[in-house]
Design a protein around this motif. Structure first.
Motif, PDB file in Angstrom:
ATOM      1  N   LYS A  67      -9.318 -17.748 -20.312  1.00  0.00           N
ATOM      2  CA  LYS A  67      -7.967 -18.715 -19.708  1.00  0.00           C
ATOM      3  C   LYS A  67      -7.327 -17.238 -20.709  1.00  0.00           C
ATOM      4  CE  LYS A  67      -4.902 -21.522 -22.827  1.00  0.00           C
ATOM      5  NZ  LYS A  67      -3.957 -21.481 -21.920  1.00  0.00           N
ATOM      6  N   TRP A  68      -7.869 -16.439 -21.722  1.00  0.00           N
ATOM      7  CA  TRP A  68      -6.634 -15.289 -22.434  1.00  0.00           C
ATOM      8  C   TRP A  68      -6.601 -14.294 -21.338  1.00  0.00           C
ATOM      9  CZ3 TRP A  68      -8.171 -10.511 -23.974  1.00  0.00           C
ATOM     10  CH2 TRP A  68      -7.069  -9.892 -24.450  1.00  0.00           C
ATOM     11  N   VAL A 108      -6.802 -14.240 -18.358  1.00  0.00           N
ATOM     12  CA  VAL A 108      -5.821 -14.571 -17.211  1.00  0.00           C
ATOM     13  C   VAL A 108      -4.385 -14.967 -17.357  1.00  0.00           C
ATOM     14  CG1 VAL A 108      -5.352 -17.378 -15.838  1.00  0.00           C
ATOM     15  CG2 VAL A 108      -7.157 -16.661 -15.640  1.00  0.00           C
ATOM     16  N   ASP A 109      -3.573 -15.271 -18.365  1.00  0.00           N
ATOM     17  CA  ASP A 109      -3.498 -15.370 -19.359  1.00  0.00           C
ATOM     18  C   ASP A 109      -2.093 -13.621 -19.438  1.00  0.00           C
ATOM     19  OD1 ASP A 109      -2.989 -17.676 -19.234  1.00  0.00           O
ATOM     20  OD2 ASP A 109      -2.874 -18.900 -20.929  1.00  0.00           O
ATOM     21  N   SER A 110      -2.453 -13.194 -20.077  1.00  0.00           N
ATOM     22  CA  SER A 110      -2.898 -12.025 -20.999  1.00  0.00           C
ATOM     23  C   SER A 110      -2.992 -11.176 -20.003  1.00  0.00           C
ATOM     24  CB  SER A 110      -3.132 -11.662 -22.653  1.00  0.00           C
ATOM     25  OG  SER A 110      -2.873 -13.220 -22.879  1.00  0.00           O
ATOM     26  N   THR A 165      -3.046 -11.811 -14.877  1.00  0.00           N
ATOM     27  CA  THR A 165      -1.329 -12.012 -13.978  1.00  0.00           C
ATOM     28  C   THR A 165      -0.386 -10.985 -14.118  1.00  0.00           C
ATOM     29  OG1 THR A 165      -1.457 -14.817 -14.826  1.00  0.00           O
ATOM     30  CG2 THR A 165       0.688 -13.737 -14.532  1.00  0.00           C
ATOM     31  N   THR A 169       1.883 -18.412 -10.107  1.00  0.00           N
ATOM     32  CA  THR A 169       1.132 -17.671 -11.324  1.00  0.00           C
ATOM     33  C   THR A 169       0.180 -18.407 -10.968  1.00  0.00           C
ATOM     34  OG1 THR A 169       3.793 -17.756 -12.331  1.00  0.00           O
ATOM     35  CG2 THR A 169       1.593 -17.620 -13.774  1.00  0.00           C
ATOM     36  N   GLU A 175      -3.169 -19.690 -12.380  1.00  0.00           N
ATOM     37  CA  GLU A 175      -3.280 -20.149 -14.169  1.00  0.00           C
ATOM     38  C   GLU A 175      -5.029 -21.355 -13.506  1.00  0.00           C
ATOM     39  OE1 GLU A 175       0.546 -22.994 -15.753  1.00  0.00           O
ATOM     40  OE2 GLU A 175      -0.175 -23.512 -13.308  1.00  0.00           O
ATOM     41  N   LYS A 212      -1.648 -29.175 -20.354  1.00  0.00           N
ATOM     42  CA  LYS A 212      -1.363 -27.946 -21.276  1.00  0.00           C
ATOM     43  C   LYS A 212      -2.932 -27.711 -21.833  1.00  0.00           C
ATOM     44  CE  LYS A 212      -0.521 -30.234 -25.246  1.00  0.00           C
ATOM     45  NZ  LYS A 212       0.851 -30.081 -26.581  1.00  0.00           N
ATOM     46  N   ASN A 224      -6.227 -26.850 -26.101  1.00  0.00           N
ATOM     47  CA  ASN A 224      -5.252 -25.245 -24.700  1.00  0.00           C
ATOM     48  C   ASN A 224      -5.240 -24.239 -26.223  1.00  0.00           C
ATOM     49  OD1 ASN A 224      -4.262 -26.861 -27.236  1.00  0.00           O
ATOM     50  ND2 ASN A 224      -2.107 -26.422 -26.271  1.00  0.00           N
ATOM     51  N   HIS A 274      -7.235 -20.640 -26.686  1.00  0.00           N
ATOM     52  CA  HIS A 274      -7.394 -19.624 -26.314  1.00  0.00           C
ATOM     53  C   HIS A 274      -8.335 -18.714 -26.841  1.00  0.00           C
ATOM     54  CE1 HIS A 274      -3.987 -17.023 -26.765  1.00  0.00           C
ATOM     55  NE2 HIS A 274      -5.072 -16.383 -27.607  1.00  0.00           N
TER      56      HIS A 274
END
Length: 244
Positions: free
Chosen positions: A120-121, A123-125, A128, A144, A146, A193, A238, A240
Motif C-alpha cells: 500500500k505504501w 503504491v501510493d508513495s 504512482t 490513479t 490503487e 478507504k 487503512n 500503511h
C-alpha cells in the motif's frame, strides 16, 4: 487414442487413483513448487495467503493504449512480488492484475500483513509518482493506481494439476478462497478507504507490533463476509507500513 479414451484415462488417474498426502513441517518457511509434487501427491500446509489486487484495471485498459497499460501492470506486479519475496513469501500464482503470495513458518501472519501494508505504501508513495512521470497518459485521463489486499490463514492442501508442460499447483481450502474474496471487496463509501482486510484467524495470530501503531489498534472489526453459505469474520485497516 481418441479424445474419449484420453478423458477416461485422465479420470482414472485423478479420481480412481488415491492421493498420497503428507504434511509440511510447520516451522519451515518453504512452499513446494508444482514440479516438487507428483500428479497423485498432495501436501497439507498451515499457511497465510495474501492476494493483492490492482483496482479498476478494466478502466485502465479502456483509458490508455496497451503499452501504457502494460507498463502499469508490470510496475504493480513487479513491486508487489519483490515485497512479498523480501518477507519470505512465495509467489505461486498470477491472475491478470492480481498476485498471490503464500507465507508459512513462524510469524507468517505478521509477514503477510507487513507485505500488504508495504505494498500500500509503495503504491501510493513510489509507484504512482513514478508512473505519472513516465506514463503521462495516466494523469491525462485521471487514472490513479490503487490496490487492495486480502489475507487469510488456515490449513490448505497443495496439489498438482494439469499435464507436463501445462500444469500448475492448486491450493484447496478456505484460506486461499477467503483471501481472494477479501481482496475483492468493492464497496463504495466508508469501505472504499480500507485497502487491507484480514480473516479473524490471521488477526488472532498477529503480534502486538502488527496490531498496534503507537498504542492504537490499526484494525477495525469484526465484520462479516459471506462465502460458500457461511459467514467469515474479518478485520480491515487503512494503515500503511513504510520501508524505513
Amino acid at each position: 487414442m481418441g479424445l474419449l479414451d484420453d478423458v477416461n484415462a485422465q479420470l482414472d488417474k485423478t479420481i480412481k487413483q488415491p492421493m498420497s498426502i503428507t504434511r509440511k513441517q510447520g516451522s519451515s518457511t518453504s512452499v513446494p513448487e508444482a514440479v516438487d509434487l507428483g500428479y497423485s501427491e498432495g501436501k497439507i500446509v498451515s499457511a497465510t495467503y495474501l492476494y493483492t489486487d490492482m483496482l479498476n484495471s478494466s478502466g485502465l485498459a479502456a483509458a490508455v493504449d496497451s503499452e501504457a497499460a502494460a507498463q502499469t501492470f508490470r510496475a504493480f506486479l513487479n513491486v508487489s512480488t519483490k515485497i512479498i519475496r523480501y518477507l519470505d513469501g512465495h509467489i505461486r500464482s498470477f491472475d491478470g492484475d492480481r498476485v498471490m503470495g503464500i507465507f508459512t513458518g513462524m510469524d507468517k501472519e505478521d509477514r503477510a500483513v507487513k507485505s500488504a501494508m508495504h505494498i500500500k505504501w509503495a503504491v501510493d508513495s513510489i509507484v504512482t509518482p513514478a508512473l505519472h512521470r513516465e506514463v503521462p497518459a495516466l494523469q491525462n485521463v485521471g487514472w490513479t493506481l490503487e490496490q487492495a489486499s486480502g489475507i487469510a490463514t488456515g490449513e490448505t492442501l497443495l496439489a498438482r494439476a494439469g499435464f507436463r508442460g501445462n500444469d500448475d499447483m492448486i491450493s484447496i481450502g478456505a484460506a486461499p478462497n477467503l483471501a481472494a474474496k477479501l481482496s475483492d471487496v468493492r464497496n463504495d463509501g466508508v469501505e472504499a478507504k480500507y485497502m487491507t482486510r484480514i480473516g479473524a484467524g490471521t488477526y488472532k495470530n498477529l503480534s502486538e507490533s502488527h496490531k498496534l501503531s503507537k498504542g492504537v489498534n490499526m484494525w477495525e472489526g469484526e465484520y462479516s463476509l459471506g462465502m460458500g453459505g457461511k459467514n467469515f469474520p474479518y478485520y480491515r485497516s487503512n494503515y500503511h507500513w513504510t520501508f524505513v
